[in-house]
Write an enzyme that holds these catalytic residues in place. Structure first.
Site, PDB file in Angstrom:
ATOM      1  N   ASP A 405      -8.902  -1.625   0.200  1.00 47.23           N
ATOM      2  CA  ASP A 405      -7.573  -2.267   0.140  1.00 47.23           C
ATOM      3  C   ASP A 405      -7.776  -3.735  -0.218  1.00 47.23           C
ATOM      4  O   ASP A 405      -7.591  -4.624   0.610  1.00 47.23           O
ATOM      5  CB  ASP A 405      -6.884  -2.116   1.514  1.00 47.23           C
ATOM      6  CG  ASP A 405      -5.473  -2.696   1.515  1.00 47.23           C
ATOM      7  OD1 ASP A 405      -4.964  -3.063   0.438  1.00 47.23           O
ATOM      8  OD2 ASP A 405      -4.887  -2.786   2.607  1.00 47.23           O
ATOM      9  N   CYS A 432      -1.946  -3.536  -3.945  1.00 51.38           N
ATOM     10  CA  CYS A 432      -0.626  -4.151  -4.161  1.00 51.38           C
ATOM     11  C   CYS A 432      -0.481  -4.577  -5.620  1.00 51.38           C
ATOM     12  O   CYS A 432       0.471  -5.255  -5.967  1.00 51.38           O
ATOM     13  CB  CYS A 432      -0.422  -5.331  -3.221  1.00 51.38           C
ATOM     14  SG  CYS A 432      -1.665  -6.608  -3.442  1.00 51.38           S
TER      15      CYS A 432
HETATM   16  C1  LIG Z   1      -4.757  -6.693   1.056  1.00 48.17           C
HETATM   17  S1  LIG Z   1      -5.625  -7.262   2.460  1.00 48.17           S
HETATM   18  C2  LIG Z   1      -5.856  -5.743   3.331  1.00 48.17           C
HETATM   19  C3  LIG Z   1      -6.177  -5.862   4.784  1.00 48.17           C
HETATM   20  C4  LIG Z   1      -5.986  -4.596   5.623  1.00 48.17           C
HETATM   21  N1  LIG Z   1      -6.539  -3.440   4.974  1.00 48.17           N
HETATM   22  C5  LIG Z   1      -4.523  -4.383   5.984  1.00 48.17           C
HETATM   23  O1  LIG Z   1      -3.904  -3.398   5.544  1.00 48.17           O
HETATM   24  O2  LIG Z   1      -3.962  -5.218   6.727  1.00 48.17           O
HETATM   25  C6  LIG Z   1      -7.182  -7.660   1.790  1.00 48.17           C
HETATM   26  C7  LIG Z   1      -8.198  -8.194   2.771  1.00 48.17           C
HETATM   27  O3  LIG Z   1      -9.428  -8.409   2.055  1.00 48.17           O
HETATM   28  C8  LIG Z   1     -10.063  -9.554   2.574  1.00 48.17           C
HETATM   29  N2  LIG Z   1     -11.018 -10.007   1.536  1.00 48.17           N
HETATM   30  C9  LIG Z   1     -10.731 -10.693   0.407  1.00 48.17           C
HETATM   31  N3  LIG Z   1     -11.849 -10.905  -0.312  1.00 48.17           N
HETATM   32  C10 LIG Z   1     -12.880 -10.319   0.377  1.00 48.17           C
HETATM   33  C11 LIG Z   1     -14.271 -10.199   0.137  1.00 48.17           C
HETATM   34  N4  LIG Z   1     -14.832 -10.721  -0.956  1.00 48.17           N
HETATM   35  N5  LIG Z   1     -15.030  -9.545   1.044  1.00 48.17           N
HETATM   36  C12 LIG Z   1     -14.450  -9.010   2.157  1.00 48.17           C
HETATM   37  N6  LIG Z   1     -13.131  -9.095   2.429  1.00 48.17           N
HETATM   38  C13 LIG Z   1     -12.344  -9.737   1.556  1.00 48.17           C
HETATM   39  C14 LIG Z   1      -8.911 -10.491   2.863  1.00 48.17           C
HETATM   40  O4  LIG Z   1      -9.284 -11.490   3.784  1.00 48.17           O
HETATM   41  C15 LIG Z   1      -7.860  -9.520   3.418  1.00 48.17           C
HETATM   42  O5  LIG Z   1      -7.970  -9.404   4.805  1.00 48.17           O
END
Ligand SMILES: C[S@@+](CC[C@H](N)C(=O)[O-])C[C@H]1O[C@@H](n2cnc3c(N)ncnc32)[C@H](O)[C@@H]1O
Length: 475
Positions: A405, A432
């Site tokens: 996600d 999204c």
């Molecule tokens: C769209 S959100 C989804 C979070 C969760 N699955 C939810 O439904 O609430 C994307 C998540 O990816 C994390 N993220 C972004 N870049 C990342 C990376 N390079 N490595 C790990 N996590 C990352 C963000 O901090 C965020 O919490």
């Protein structure tokens, strides 16, 4: 290309479709003309503003025939705010176009013919569905069309608190009311605006990176009644006291506010995240519920912005994962552990990966408050955390299912490569952004996977956005 067309030409167009980004689509002898702020079924007089080899763009000047799908927009800012571009299109028609756009995006960007895309599941709430809004402070107020046409500027030009106007990131529309937010959030917005407007400390500007006030972020627990305010500012002398004063004023006027936090962002990056957080009122987090689970969310942790929509989304992710209780699931981009926890009763174990420390902390707390013992969370950038696949497999076992996600930008190519090395039987891709989803699944499907099905969910009614859940299975 139509050679008679020039920039500035006025033409009449039949708008026949809706393109990505909620732009009307018309054709002139087969040549495509995008008409922002027009609807399928409208006949418009429009002026060409951009002309390229493959397409042109035109500004609508007048609607000559109205679309049967037209509805009167509720919002006074419609047409000037960059948010609800489709508020004047009947909701069922919005959903039909979103589905078509998802199909076309997958066909064009992933190269998959006739993908299996179900009809879009609509949001349970059409209005007031957002649990979060990020408002910007600005020294440049966007002047409304009415002000410009009447040549009467009502109010200050050099201060605004609101949302970015359509296509103008540097200017901010002073929002009076937003129909996606609760009534109390709208009231807090007005009180903060009036309190900050005369303040000696100025809004931050990216032009010379000076100023103090950056963002006002409001969050609500739709199922708990919690209400959290987050001020994001720089950190000059007197700044902390200014926010503390405003916090006292707000809690006196709005006893329903459960938390106020102050995030200090001293960097040049204009993002609503701080390097340091001060808790000024309440516990400093928000509580909400999705399905049977309670969640605690810090100001800097991600949480789906449409709570009721999130429940549908997570239910789909869990169904697509096809769990029986024996599986090891990797949850990539796990945020505050919400999907991990949601699917955990049906899995042997879930391993979440997330880059934001506060979100990892929240995920641990969320397991405790829900009595979940089979989820583990790893802090770090996925590019690095997945680098040593054999080490991961030794520690956690082969994943049977991987749920991803990512943020709007999609997955990093190195993460896709490692995902393929992990070789799960199923990949559930929640996104999204259908465009980056399609780009990424092209890569995944070029090696041993195929796209079984896609279920779009409208988490963002009236906007151009749409969430999708895709199931990819190993051949
Ligand atoms: C769209 S959100 C989804 C979070 C969760 N699955 C939810 O439904 O609430 C994307 C998540 O990816 C994390 N993220 C972004 N870049 C990342 C990376 N390079 N490595 C790990 N996590 C990352 C963000 O901090 C965020 O919490």
């Amino acid at each position: 290309m139509d050679n008679t067309l020039k920039k500035g030409s006025e033409i009449e167009l039949e708008v026949e479709g809706l393109a990505f980004g909620a732009k009307g689509l018309a054709r002139l002898n087969g040549y495509i003309v995008f008409v922002p702020q027009s609807l399928p079924g409208q006949r418009v007089r429009a002026q060409i503003t951009k002309k390229k080899k493959a397409f042109a763009e035109a500004k609508p000047l007048a609607v000559l025939r109205q679309s049967e799908s037209y509805v009167e927009p509720r919002c006074q800012h419609f047409g000037e705010c960059g948010g609800c571009l489709l508020q004047n299109l009947r909701y069922d028609v919005q959903l039909a176009y979103k589905q078509r756009q998802v199909v076309e995006t997958i066909e064009h960007l992933a190269g998959i013919a006739r993908p299996n895309v179900a009809a879009v599941i609509g949001s349970p709430q059409e209005y007031f569905y957002r649990n979060k809004m990020e408002f910007s402070f600005s020294r440049q107020r966007w002047l409304t069309r009415a002000e410009i046409e009447s040549n009467q500027i009502s109010g200050e030009r050099d201060f605004a608190l609101g949302l970015h106007s359509t296509n103008h990131y540097d200017k901010t529309l002073a929002l009076e009311q937003c129909w996606l937010l609760s009534e109390r959030s709208n009231r807090v917005l007005q009180v903060v605006r009036e309190a900050v407007k005369p303040h000696a400390l100025l809004p931050y500007t990216t032009q010379d990176h000076t100023g103090f006030w950056r963002f006002l972020v409001m969050r609500e627990g739709k199922r708990t009644g919690d209400f959290m305010i987050n001020f994001v500012t720089t950190d000059p002398p007197g700044g902390r006291e200014a926010v503390a004063d405003l916090s006292r004023k707000l809690t006196a006027e709005f006893p329903e506010i459960t938390s106020i936090v102050h995030n200090l962002n001293r960097s040049k990056a204009q993002v609503a995240i701080g390097e340091e957080e001060l808790v000024l009122h309440g516990p400093g987090y928000l509580r909400d519920r999705i399905g049977e689970f309670d969640f605690q969310i810090s100001a800097n942790s991600f949480f789906q912005t449409n709570t009721e929509g999130a429940e549908i989304l997570y239910g789909l992710a869990r169904d697509f994962a096809g769990l029986t209780g024996n599986e090891t699931v990797y949850d990539l981009y796990s945020g505050a552990g919400t999907i991990s926890i949601f699917v955990s009763p049906l899995a042997k174990q879930v391993v979440g990966f997330e880059i934001v420390p506060q979100a990892i902390y929240d995920a641990g707390v969320n397991c405790r408050i829900n009595d979940i013992t089979n989820c583990h969370f790893i802090l770090g950038d996925l590019k690095d955390e997945l680098a040593q696949v054999p080490v991961l497999i030794r520690r956690w076992g082969n994943p049977d299912v991987v749920i991803v996600d990512p943020p709007r930008a999609g997955m990093h190519p190195k993460v896709i490569q490692k995902l393929l090395e992990l070789a799960p039987q199923r990949i559930v891709y929640v996104s999204c952004n259908p465009a980056t989803f399609a780009r990424d699944i092209k890569d995944i499907c070029s090696r041993q996977y195929h796209l079984e099905k896609v279920q779009p969910v409208d988490m963002f009614p009236h906007t151009a956005h749409c969430e999708v859940v895709g199931l990819l299975t190993r051949d």
